[in-house]
Write a protein that holds these residues in place. Structure first.
Motif, PDB file in Angstrom:
ATOM      1  N   LYS A   1       5.754  -3.872  -7.880  1.00  0.00           N
ATOM      2  CA  LYS A   1       7.099  -4.151  -7.748  1.00  0.00           C
ATOM      3  C   LYS A   1       7.286  -5.088  -6.605  1.00  0.00           C
ATOM      4  CE  LYS A   1       8.891   0.527  -9.052  1.00  0.00           C
ATOM      5  NZ  LYS A   1       9.658   1.951  -8.590  1.00  0.00           N
ATOM      6  N   PRO A   2       7.754  -6.081  -6.736  1.00  0.00           N
ATOM      7  CA  PRO A   2       7.838  -7.144  -5.630  1.00  0.00           C
ATOM      8  C   PRO A   2       8.690  -6.748  -4.434  1.00  0.00           C
ATOM      9  CG  PRO A   2       9.157  -8.070  -7.483  1.00  0.00           C
ATOM     10  CD  PRO A   2       8.389  -6.675  -8.029  1.00  0.00           C
ATOM     11  N   GLU A   3       9.474  -5.738  -4.466  1.00  0.00           N
ATOM     12  CA  GLU A   3      10.242  -5.240  -3.510  1.00  0.00           C
ATOM     13  C   GLU A   3       9.482  -4.093  -2.571  1.00  0.00           C
ATOM     14  OE1 GLU A   3      11.602  -2.747  -6.840  1.00  0.00           O
ATOM     15  OE2 GLU A   3      11.080  -4.905  -6.581  1.00  0.00           O
ATOM     16  N   ASP A   4       8.631  -3.454  -3.183  1.00  0.00           N
ATOM     17  CA  ASP A   4       8.053  -2.483  -2.547  1.00  0.00           C
ATOM     18  C   ASP A   4       7.125  -1.763  -3.174  1.00  0.00           C
ATOM     19  OD1 ASP A   4       7.535  -0.195  -1.034  1.00  0.00           O
ATOM     20  OD2 ASP A   4       9.464   0.772  -1.186  1.00  0.00           O
TER      21      ASP A   4
ATOM     22  N   ALA B   1       6.669   8.107  -8.249  1.00  0.00           N
ATOM     23  CA  ALA B   1       5.716   6.913  -8.168  1.00  0.00           C
ATOM     24  C   ALA B   1       5.031   6.790  -9.490  1.00  0.00           C
ATOM     25  CB  ALA B   1       4.857   6.760  -6.994  1.00  0.00           C
ATOM     26  N   VAL B   2       4.758   5.489  -9.859  1.00  0.00           N
ATOM     27  CA  VAL B   2       3.838   5.090 -10.989  1.00  0.00           C
ATOM     28  C   VAL B   2       2.534   4.350 -10.423  1.00  0.00           C
ATOM     29  CG1 VAL B   2       3.177   3.598 -12.969  1.00  0.00           C
ATOM     30  CG2 VAL B   2       5.517   4.542 -12.823  1.00  0.00           C
ATOM     31  N   VAL B   3       1.538   4.882 -10.397  1.00  0.00           N
ATOM     32  CA  VAL B   3       0.245   4.666  -9.905  1.00  0.00           C
ATOM     33  C   VAL B   3      -0.810   4.147 -10.951  1.00  0.00           C
ATOM     34  CG1 VAL B   3      -1.816   5.281  -8.489  1.00  0.00           C
ATOM     35  CG2 VAL B   3       0.450   6.312  -8.089  1.00  0.00           C
TER      36      VAL B   3
ATOM     37  N   LEU C   1       3.385  -5.461  -0.326  1.00  0.00           N
ATOM     38  CA  LEU C   1       4.422  -6.243  -0.781  1.00  0.00           C
ATOM     39  C   LEU C   1       5.799  -5.706  -0.400  1.00  0.00           C
ATOM     40  CD1 LEU C   1       2.998  -6.928  -4.462  1.00  0.00           C
ATOM     41  CD2 LEU C   1       2.779  -8.519  -2.491  1.00  0.00           C
ATOM     42  N   GLY C   2       6.607  -6.700  -0.007  1.00  0.00           N
ATOM     43  CA  GLY C   2       8.254  -6.351   0.307  1.00  0.00           C
ATOM     44  C   GLY C   2       8.252  -5.565   1.399  1.00  0.00           C
ATOM     45  N   GLU C   3       9.129  -4.257   1.071  1.00  0.00           N
ATOM     46  CA  GLU C   3       9.322  -3.325   2.087  1.00  0.00           C
ATOM     47  C   GLU C   3       8.115  -2.531   2.272  1.00  0.00           C
ATOM     48  OE1 GLU C   3      11.943  -3.764   4.319  1.00  0.00           O
ATOM     49  OE2 GLU C   3      12.201  -5.471   3.356  1.00  0.00           O
ATOM     50  N   ALA C   4       6.967  -2.446   1.764  1.00  0.00           N
ATOM     51  CA  ALA C   4       5.849  -1.401   1.827  1.00  0.00           C
ATOM     52  C   ALA C   4       5.393  -1.565   3.159  1.00  0.00           C
ATOM     53  CB  ALA C   4       4.845  -1.623   0.671  1.00  0.00           C
ATOM     54  N   LYS C   5       5.213  -0.199   3.481  1.00  0.00           N
ATOM     55  CA  LYS C   5       4.493   0.125   4.866  1.00  0.00           C
ATOM     56  C   LYS C   5       3.811   1.275   4.738  1.00  0.00           C
ATOM     57  CE  LYS C   5       8.509   1.442   7.377  1.00  0.00           C
ATOM     58  NZ  LYS C   5       9.409   1.006   8.380  1.00  0.00           N
ATOM     59  N   PRO C   6       2.699   1.744   5.545  1.00  0.00           N
ATOM     60  CA  PRO C   6       2.340   3.228   5.560  1.00  0.00           C
ATOM     61  C   PRO C   6       3.363   3.916   6.118  1.00  0.00           C
ATOM     62  CG  PRO C   6       1.175   1.747   7.235  1.00  0.00           C
ATOM     63  CD  PRO C   6       2.058   1.025   6.392  1.00  0.00           C
ATOM     64  N   GLN C   7       3.359   5.110   5.422  1.00  0.00           N
ATOM     65  CA  GLN C   7       4.425   6.294   5.850  1.00  0.00           C
ATOM     66  C   GLN C   7       3.622   7.129   7.156  1.00  0.00           C
ATOM     67  OE1 GLN C   7       7.504   6.253   4.896  1.00  0.00           O
ATOM     68  NE2 GLN C   7       6.806   4.564   3.836  1.00  0.00           N
TER      69      GLN C   7
ATOM     70  N   GLU D   1       5.894  -4.488 -16.432  1.00  0.00           N
ATOM     71  CA  GLU D   1       6.149  -5.422 -15.624  1.00  0.00           C
ATOM     72  C   GLU D   1       7.136  -5.156 -14.425  1.00  0.00           C
ATOM     73  OE1 GLU D   1       6.317 -10.278 -15.889  1.00  0.00           O
ATOM     74  OE2 GLU D   1       7.353  -9.013 -17.661  1.00  0.00           O
ATOM     75  N   HIS D   2       6.675  -5.390 -13.178  1.00  0.00           N
ATOM     76  CA  HIS D   2       7.206  -5.300 -11.941  1.00  0.00           C
ATOM     77  C   HIS D   2       8.149  -3.754 -11.861  1.00  0.00           C
ATOM     78  CE1 HIS D   2       6.902  -9.305 -11.427  1.00  0.00           C
ATOM     79  NE2 HIS D   2       8.002  -9.689 -12.273  1.00  0.00           N
ATOM     80  N   SER D   3       7.039  -2.835 -12.022  1.00  0.00           N
ATOM     81  CA  SER D   3       7.446  -1.249 -12.358  1.00  0.00           C
ATOM     82  C   SER D   3       6.526  -0.449 -11.898  1.00  0.00           C
ATOM     83  CB  SER D   3       7.881  -0.912 -13.593  1.00  0.00           C
ATOM     84  OG  SER D   3       6.758  -0.803 -14.494  1.00  0.00           O
ATOM     85  N   VAL D   4       5.230  -1.037 -11.011  1.00  0.00           N
ATOM     86  CA  VAL D   4       4.365   0.022 -10.522  1.00  0.00           C
ATOM     87  C   VAL D   4       4.278  -0.079  -9.104  1.00  0.00           C
ATOM     88  CG1 VAL D   4       1.760   0.199 -10.223  1.00  0.00           C
ATOM     89  CG2 VAL D   4       2.478  -0.517 -12.431  1.00  0.00           C
ATOM     90  N   ASP D   5       4.358   1.203  -8.568  1.00  0.00           N
ATOM     91  CA  ASP D   5       4.603   1.463  -6.944  1.00  0.00           C
ATOM     92  C   ASP D   5       2.997   1.240  -6.260  1.00  0.00           C
ATOM     93  OD1 ASP D   5       7.441   2.776  -6.678  1.00  0.00           O
ATOM     94  OD2 ASP D   5       6.515   3.765  -8.552  1.00  0.00           O
ATOM     95  N   ALA D   6       2.247   1.754  -6.828  1.00  0.00           N
ATOM     96  CA  ALA D   6       0.811   1.624  -6.264  1.00  0.00           C
ATOM     97  C   ALA D   6      -0.203   1.160  -7.138  1.00  0.00           C
ATOM     98  CB  ALA D   6       0.598   2.927  -5.365  1.00  0.00           C
TER      99      ALA D   6
END
Length: 704
Positions: free
Chosen positions: A208-211, A485-487, A269-275, A155-160
């Motif tokens: 992850k809600p923050e990113d 990262a956890v995918v 979500l959150g601060e996520a954006k394409p690098q 819960e709340h621990s997956v990056d992508a």
């Protein structure tokens, strides 16, 4: 509204006049379409769980006789008792209640999605080539139920999350409530939306809600509905859609344009954006404004809206150059509105440049005179060529200037005209974010999906696998800066996402993990053949042809080991970003599991530990040794420990404190006070109470 219609019919028998009046008021409301996406969420969804043990109180279906290709009885039966290989089952229909005595082998367990389930995992082997690295995991099971399981472990621990769900083409490509959805099903779209919404709600609990990012691929059949569904499910997210060319040859369609692309939704979500990434020629354009990441000189004359002299008179001023050259001599002041430019006489030996547009009308500059003089002084303003009063003038915008001040580019000198000369970057150093139309040769799903899979699994086919490099590229934009990262992919199909994550790790030495979820569904055509042979789902001869056992697990094994299922070295090389022989494999680990359905009473009584044990390992990071049994009252592995005998708590705590890398301590107890004592003795380590936390989580997910 359907419920209101039923009540009105009942009312008609009691008070026809009142029923008519109410009907007249309700009908206009029925014609109104509220804003947003509307579909039948009440439609049931259930899954047959072939091969699972039948117990008393289970819901089951009665299978047709072996050898029959008939659909069989779709009613749900309740198991009242089991004795001597026979089960007494009944249908809960009040006075019409039916009972049957059926061989247990002719029953299949059924789980309705409104039921609470208590999941476990059965180990199905592993491949270990990565030493002490983390494990990728593959879970064979109904993905909705696996997502429920993952709310306990991740819960709340997956990056992508990357998913390629069924496209709902109407060609028997997916099942709803155990039946293939046909193209003529009037509720086809509604079923698909209900199917997707249930899973997306669970997926949201994992991100992850923050990113974090959710990536969903889709074609034209459902992209409009999917877009609305994503907006409703993730109102806080930034959502963008990309069009990607996946079949340069295009698929011919009678009476239609040939289909060559698909869509990707990015839910950030959150601060996520394409690098920004180093991208090759397929990603960039050299026409107009370049997207190569190099220093870019923009035209000083404005060419978009509000580009006329009358829009910003203060931006209409002369730039003087030495006659016959492109060397700027000075920059004048804005011309008053009532003064014609033809009346301006340049100093002797100089020529004047004005912002004259292509249609010969008077335009304006992007910078005011003071800013233009500062840019000229710094070497950030230059004249391209001397073409008289409409000569092109270029400047470096603030973003381009920052590339110099932050050291990305070095100033090597100046031209004779005074403009800066900057260093250049190698192609590998040019970091860019691409536009929303991708036309990459490496994303060809035929060449690098189907044919690449044929190299890994000689003689085996899977419908429409993704290009390995398309998935790799897509993920790279969001996990390139996250080496751990956890995918997650819960429509993993042939296992392309896990394969892509391995490639990402090899490229930069990362330790990213992929969790792949798929079922062991057999194709519709294959099912008919197998039934005629007297086989059923759950039989080993049937299951060997399922997606997970026949394609997903063998593909991941092959990718890891560099060997085909027959033991031959895989022919060919990986291409593009990282080229090396496929036969090299990867220095990674993978573990395989099958979802099981446990009794809450057995769990609570600590009699289902073997099924829960892999979940505890997953929650602790899926690294190192897994504790599958406990002798002596407690056990500690690489990243976690389990305490069963609280009288040995001091020894357990001492061992945890001695070890490094411990993430979680699981404490098996019904005594909250003693649990708190253990938890307070190991600060800095997450503690989980078994089996209370597990059971409570199962009960909370049962409401989705």
């Amino acid at each position: 509204m359907s419920r209101l219609s039923d009540l009105l019919r009942t009312l008609e028998q009691l008070d026809p006049k009142l029923a008519k009046d109410l009907g007249d008021e309700i009908r206009p409301l029925q014609k109104r379409l509220p804003f947003g996406l509307n579909f039948e969420r009440h439609a049931p969804e259930a899954v047959e769980l072939a091969g699972h043990r039948i117990r008393k109180t289970n819901k089951v279906r009665v299978l047709p006789p072996r050898g029959s290709a008939e659909r069989g009885d779709q009613r749900l039966w309740h198991v009242d008792s089991i004795s001597g290989g026979l089960a007494e089952v009944s249908t809960p229909n009040g006075e019409d209640r039916e009972t049957l005595s059926v061989p247990v082998e002719d029953l299949v367990l059924v789980a309705e999605f409104r039921d609470r389930i208590y999941p476990g995992l059965r180990p199905d082997g592993s491949v270990e080539r990565g030493g002490d690295k983390l494990f990728h995991t593959v879970i064979n099971g109904e993905n909705f139920h696996v997502l429920e399981l993952l709310t306990f472990t991740h819960e709340h621990s997956v990056d992508a999350i990357y998913i390629d769900p069924p496209y709902n083409t109407g060609s028997r490509d997916w099942k709803y409530n155990n039946d293939y959805v046909e193209g003529d099903d009037l509720y086809r779209h509604s079923k698909w939306l209900a199917f997707m919404e249930r899973r997306l709600k669970l997926a949201k609990r994992l991100l992850k809600p923050e990113d974090s990012v959710l990536i969903v691929t889709i074609d034209e059949k459902e992209y409009l509905r999917l877009g609305l569904l994503l907006e409703q499910t993730f109102p806080e997210a930034q959502i963008q859609m990309v069009s990607s060319l996946i079949n340069p040859a295009a698929v011919a369609r009678s009476g239609q344009f040939g289909r060559s692309d698909e869509y990707l939704f990015f839910v950030m979500l959150g601060e996520a954006k394409p690098q920004r990434l180093p991208l090759g020629g397929d990603w960039v354009t050299t026409k107009g404004r370049t997207h190569k990441g190099e220093i870019r000189w923009d035209l000083l004359r404005r060419s978009a809206e509000n580009a006329a002299r009358s829009d910003r008179p203060g931006m209409f001023y002369p730039i003087y150059v030495e006659a016959g050259t492109t060397k700027i001599a000075s920059i004048g002041d804005p011309l008053p509105r009532d003064v014609e430019r033809s009346g301006v006489v340049p100093p002797e030996g100089q020529e004047v440049i004005w912002p004259i547009r292509r249609d010969a009308s008077e335009g304006r500059w992007r910078l005011g005179p003071a800013a233009a003089r500062e840019a000229w002084k710094s070497g950030y303003l230059r004249v391209g060529s001397n073409k008289g009063e409409n000569s092109p003038v270029y400047y470096l915008a603030r973003g381009e200037q920052k590339k110099i001040t932050d050291g990305t580019y070095e100033v090597l000198g100046r031209t004779e005209d005074g403009a800066v000369i900057t260093s250049q970057l190698d192609a590998s150093e040019r970091n860019v974010v691409p536009p929303t139309q991708w036309r990459n040769s490496s994303h060809d799903s035929t060449q690098y999906g189907s044919r690449l899979l044929a190299q890994l699994l000689t003689g085996r086919k899977f419908p429409f696998p993704k290009s390995l490099y398309a998935v790799e590229d897509t993920l790279r934009f969001f996990v390139s800066d996250k080496p751990d990262a956890v995918v997650l992919d819960f429509f993993s199909g042939s296992g392309t996402t896990a394969h892509a994550v391995m490639r990402l790790n090899k490229k930069d030495g990362g330790t990213r993990q992929c969790i792949s979820v798929t079922n062991n569904e057999v194709s519709a055509d294959e099912q008919t053949k197998l039934r005629k042979q007297g086989l059923r789902a759950g039989d080993p001869e049937w299951e060997q042809w399922g997606i997970c056992d026949y394609i997903t697990k063998p593909r991941i094994r092959a990718a890891l080991t560099g060997l085909t299922p027959s033991g031959e070295p895989i022919k060919g090389d990986y291409k593009f970003v990282d080229e090396f022989p496929m036969s090299d494999g990867f220095d990674e680990n993978a573990a395989f599991f099958t979802l099981s359905y446990e009794s809450p009473w057995m769990v609570e009584a600590d009699k289902a530990f073997a099924a829960i044990a892999p979940m505890l390992w997953l929650r602790a990071g899926a690294v190192g040794e897994r504790i599958d049994s406990i002798e002596g009252g407690w056990a500690v592995a690489d990243s976690y420990g389990i305490l069963k005998d609280l009288d040995l708590a001091s020894d357990f705590v001492a061992e945890l404190q001695r070890r490094e890398g411990i993430r979680i301590a699981y404490v098996v107890t019904d005594d909250d006070g003693r649990y708190q004592q253990v938890a307070s003795a190991i600060p800095g380590i997450e503690t989980v109470r078994l089996y209370e936390d597990y059971l409570r989580n199962c009960e909370s997910t049962g409401d989705i």
